[in-house]
Design an enzyme around this catalytic site. Structure first.
Site, PDB file in Angstrom:
ATOM      1  N   ALA A  85      37.638   0.259  13.340  1.00 48.68           N
ATOM      2  CA  ALA A  85      36.714  -0.814  13.710  1.00 48.68           C
ATOM      3  C   ALA A  85      35.940  -0.493  14.983  1.00 48.68           C
ATOM      4  O   ALA A  85      35.237  -1.349  15.501  1.00 48.68           O
ATOM      5  CB  ALA A  85      37.479  -2.129  13.892  1.00 48.68           C
ATOM      6  N   HIS A  86      36.079   0.725  15.496  1.00 50.61           N
ATOM      7  CA  HIS A  86      35.332   1.156  16.689  1.00 50.61           C
ATOM      8  C   HIS A  86      34.521   2.389  16.328  1.00 50.61           C
ATOM      9  O   HIS A  86      35.045   3.316  15.713  1.00 50.61           O
ATOM     10  CB  HIS A  86      36.288   1.501  17.837  1.00 50.61           C
ATOM     11  CG  HIS A  86      37.210   0.392  18.211  1.00 50.61           C
ATOM     12  ND1 HIS A  86      38.443   0.615  18.801  1.00 50.61           N
ATOM     13  CD2 HIS A  86      37.093  -0.949  18.083  1.00 50.61           C
ATOM     14  CE1 HIS A  86      39.039  -0.551  19.020  1.00 50.61           C
ATOM     15  NE2 HIS A  86      38.239  -1.507  18.589  1.00 50.61           N
ATOM     16  N   GLN A  87      33.263   2.383  16.728  1.00 51.40           N
ATOM     17  CA  GLN A  87      32.400   3.544  16.458  1.00 51.40           C
ATOM     18  C   GLN A  87      31.819   4.022  17.789  1.00 51.40           C
ATOM     19  O   GLN A  87      31.271   3.227  18.552  1.00 51.40           O
ATOM     20  CB  GLN A  87      31.267   3.175  15.498  1.00 51.40           C
ATOM     21  CG  GLN A  87      31.737   2.607  14.169  1.00 51.40           C
ATOM     22  CD  GLN A  87      31.963   1.110  14.206  1.00 51.40           C
ATOM     23  OE1 GLN A  87      31.172   0.379  14.797  1.00 51.40           O
ATOM     24  NE2 GLN A  87      33.029   0.631  13.582  1.00 51.40           N
ATOM     25  N   LEU A 129      35.947   7.345  15.831  1.00 53.79           N
ATOM     26  CA  LEU A 129      36.219   6.075  15.150  1.00 53.79           C
ATOM     27  C   LEU A 129      37.533   5.388  15.529  1.00 53.79           C
ATOM     28  O   LEU A 129      37.775   4.277  15.077  1.00 53.79           O
ATOM     29  CB  LEU A 129      36.228   6.299  13.623  1.00 53.79           C
ATOM     30  CG  LEU A 129      34.895   6.640  12.978  1.00 53.79           C
ATOM     31  CD1 LEU A 129      35.088   6.907  11.477  1.00 53.79           C
ATOM     32  CD2 LEU A 129      33.881   5.529  13.175  1.00 53.79           C
ATOM     33  N   HIS A 130      38.405   6.019  16.312  1.00 53.59           N
ATOM     34  CA  HIS A 130      39.733   5.445  16.555  1.00 53.59           C
ATOM     35  C   HIS A 130      40.442   5.147  15.232  1.00 53.59           C
ATOM     36  O   HIS A 130      40.652   3.987  14.864  1.00 53.59           O
ATOM     37  CB  HIS A 130      39.651   4.157  17.386  1.00 53.59           C
ATOM     38  CG  HIS A 130      39.351   4.378  18.828  1.00 53.59           C
ATOM     39  ND1 HIS A 130      38.929   3.370  19.665  1.00 53.59           N
ATOM     40  CD2 HIS A 130      39.399   5.486  19.612  1.00 53.59           C
ATOM     41  CE1 HIS A 130      38.739   3.840  20.882  1.00 53.59           C
ATOM     42  NE2 HIS A 130      39.017   5.123  20.868  1.00 53.59           N
TER      43      HIS A 130
END
Length: 704
Positions: free
Chosen positions: A635-637, A458-459
């Protein structure tokens, strides 16, 4: 408009009258009416025009409390959307306990219902939750503060809250109905139910984001008939209203930020035609050498090949990744200036705008100017030019199979009226539904591989805030144009954190920093124009995370963030505070619940070697980031259906084809073997090129 394209379990968050009283007391604690003394202090401090807020607005804001608005519907709507069904029982339990004498004694130390406790004592109790050594109380604090602030400031009907910040929730330039965008695009036609039922396609692509757009483009160019299915809504540039409310409600998964089951992280994901590329911040970075080398060491040698290098270049060329038109706003300039003064790495971020200046304050709401080269204006246009067709507002329930091969999809169509379930036939299926939805499609299609839904990356992010004597106006101009990689390799294995600059609309800003009291909160909100944030974007390594689904198909994320990944975030936070101070911030704040902000006194020179600042910085490091109370979001998956060399270690083959079903491929960020450590759009599109080429090559060989 709510998101009608998720599966619905018809849950309603019904509150008793006693629970509603507790909710009202919480709303009036976090957004409280200030005392006359605190009101006067706020007015005297800011009524000089420095923030652009007039005296009458300051007085009205000081005298505003949560129940002045439709707090119940606003807050319960947010809680229903942003928390998983698993957490609804816990929410009811907390409100019920606080409504009783015995329960309140347990949680507050007061033998009376929470709503009967006087405001000053409620404030002290809530701050006690914030600094408690008990994780459940810190989680209660975070949940109640976020629910009482985020939706209230994000609701544009609550105008006084935004006027006090000198914040306009509607883009003043691009929102008028007669606004002419910089680039005009022809509307993309969407198929009807009748047209779908009449068709048979060579390939169905599930999802229209970076992966789906590329797959559709390449397969169409290869002469295949392609249908792209998008569960979100197609918005032409002229449809975009450019305001916070509509953007999050209509274009994001679950209507905006939603929490992991444990409450450790809040997640933001796109759900619209174009996917994440329609609402991201234009950042166009390639995966770094150590990421590619790590993937190659896992047996995926393609990632060190000239072919992958060429695919990356091809992606950057097609999306117009360039630094030519970049104009830094004040926050991005602070990141560059602070890093430069400290001798740290810094650089300009390429944007996918073909070198055009793109000072779009609201790029997270879609690009009404038509400048941003997301999937909807590049790859999907290419696909359309080669005959591809599209349908929106359609969620794929499962992939149809026969004799171990994909033969089409079953989908839920919502084109008005009751949702309709239909089947569409195809010779092959490419799943590009994203890392939150692709595992669900595969599992509902009968695939049993144990890695499907596992290894989500997920960052994890945190934000450090700096307050400057001058006006910054972070919400204006290009969003993300600068980067520092100075903390990217904390463990010696390529894991750490990048420093970038986020955009924080009113709602996000209200909930970023830990609430420390009513007067402090309103003071911060009035200073909105003076703050400058730095985003700490970490590369997660070993959190044991899972994407799972209930019987209705609603997605939940388990993300018990690991100690290693917390250390990466903390390293970035420490670097970010130094950068902001070097850039001239008079005050710096982290997202840590137990750490008070550091403020340089008027007579002090602002510098990173100030002894008081160094002592405060040590306290930031010593406190660390507890599992609950870290203010972490993502906000990254990536990685929930990872690629590998055998089904023992991966969900899909090196070609992107699933191990269990032939002609069922995955082409999105879910197949990343690990996290990239950079904004994943370019990598996603280059990986999708690889998968599309593998499909074309496989079918070519099958005909020989």
């Amino acid at each position: 408009m709510t998101d009608p394209f998720r599966f619905h379990n018809n849950v309603e968050l019904q509150l008793s009258s006693e629970e509603t009283k507790v909710l009202a007391a919480l709303a009036n604690t976090f957004i409280a009416r200030l005392s006359p003394a605190d009101t006067q202090k706020l007015v005297d401090k800011y009524a000089n025009g420095k923030t652009g807020v007039d005296r009458d607005t300051l007085v009205q804001f000081a005298n505003t409390q949560g129940t002045d608005f439709d707090f119940k519907n606003i807050i319960t709507g947010f809680l229903l959307r942003a928390t998983s069904p698993d957490n609804h029982r816990e929410l009811h339990l907390s409100l019920t306990l606080l409504s009783t004498r015995a329960g309140s004694l347990l949680l507050t130390g007061k033998f009376m219902p929470f709503y009967e406790i006087p405001l000053p004592e409620r404030e002290a109790i809530v701050n006690g939750w914030r600094t408690s050594s008990i994780p459940k109380l810190r989680l209660l604090y975070r949940g109640m503060s976020s629910a009482s602030l985020y939706p209230m400031y994000g609701n544009r009907d609550n105008a006084i809250l935004q006027r006090a910040m000198a914040y306009n929730p509607v883009c003043p330039v691009r929102s008028p109905p007669d606004y002419q965008p910089v680039k005009e695009w022809v509307r993309v036609p969407m198929l009807t139910k009748e047209q779908l039922l009449q068709g048979h396609w060579d390939a169905i692509v599930i999802g229209s984001g970076g992966g789906g757009g590329v797959a559709a483009s390449e397969l169409s160019k290869a002469g295949k008939s392609v249908l792209v299915i998008e569960k979100g809504t197609y918005y032409h540039e002229s449809d975009l209203g450019i305001n916070d409310n509509d953007a999050f409600k209509n274009m994001y998964e679950q209507g905006g930020f939603f929490s992991s089951v444990e409450g450790t992280i809040n997640i933001l994901a796109g759900s619209t035609f174009g996917g994440g590329t329609a609402i991201n911040w234009c950042c166009s970075l390639k995966p770094q050498h150590f990421v590619r080398e790590e993937w190659a060491r896992q047996g995926l040698t393609h990632f060190m090949s000239p072919k992958f290098a060429n695919d990356l270049e091809r992606v950057c060329d097609r999306i117009g990744a360039s630094t030519a038109g970049v104009v830094h706003n004040a926050s991005n300039q602070n990141l560059l200036d602070g890093s430069k003064k400290l001798g740290l790495h810094y650089d300009v971020l390429p944007q996918n705008t073909s070198g055009e200046i793109h000072n779009c304050d609201f790029c997270y709401a879609g690009c009404r100017d038509g400048i941003k080269n997301g999937s909807q204006t590049t790859w999907l246009r290419d696909a359309q030019a080669h005959g591809a067709q599209f349908v929106d507002r359609a969620k794929v329930i499962r992939v149809l199979t026969k004799n171990g091969k994909a033969t089409g999809v079953e989908l839920l169509l919502n084109h008005g009226g009751p949702p309709q379930k239909i089947q569409v036939k195809a010779d092959l299926v490419v799943c590009s539904a994203g890392s939150l939805q692709t595992p669900g499609v595969l599992q509902r299609s009968g695939l049993k591989n144990k890695h499907i839904g596992k290894h989500l990356r997920l960052h994890p992010c945190s934000i450090v805030l700096g307050y400057f004597d001058r006006i910054i106006d972070n919400h204006q101009g290009a969003i993300m144009t600068a980067i520092s990689c100075s903390a990217e390799n904390v463990d010696g294995e390529g894991y750490g954190a990048k420093l970038e600059v986020p955009c924080t609309p009113a709602a996000a800003y209200s909930a970023i920093f830990p609430w420390r009291g009513a007067a402090d909160h309103k003071d911060l909100m009035v200073r909105y124009r003076h703050y400058s944030p730095i985003l700490v974007l970490s590369r997660d390594k070993d959190t044991n995370s899972t994407v799972r689904y209930d019987e209705h198909g609603n997605v939940s994320v388990d993300y018990p963030i690991s100690k290693h990944d917390i250390r990466s975030v903390l390293a970035g936070i420490l670097q970010a505070t130094d950068v902001l101070v070097a850039a001239g911030a008079r005050e710096v704040r982290t997202g840590q619940f137990a750490i008070d902000p550091f403020v340089f006194q008027p007579e002090e020179e602002i510098r990173v070697d100030n002894p008081r600042y160094r002592a405060w910085r040590q306290s930031v490091e010593k406190n660390g980031l507890p599992t609950f109370g870290a203010g972490i979001f993502a906000a990254h998956q990536m990685g929930s259906s990872r690629m590998g060399v055998s089904p023992a270690v991966s969900a899909v083959q090196p070609t992107g084809e699933t191990w269990e079903v032939k002609n069922l491929f995955v082409a999105d960020a879910s197949i990343f073997p690990t996290s990239t450590g950079v904004n994943p759009m370019v990598t996603t599109e280059a990986v999708a090129l690889h998968v599309a080429d593998a499909i074309i090559e496989k079918q070519k060989n099958a005909k020989l």
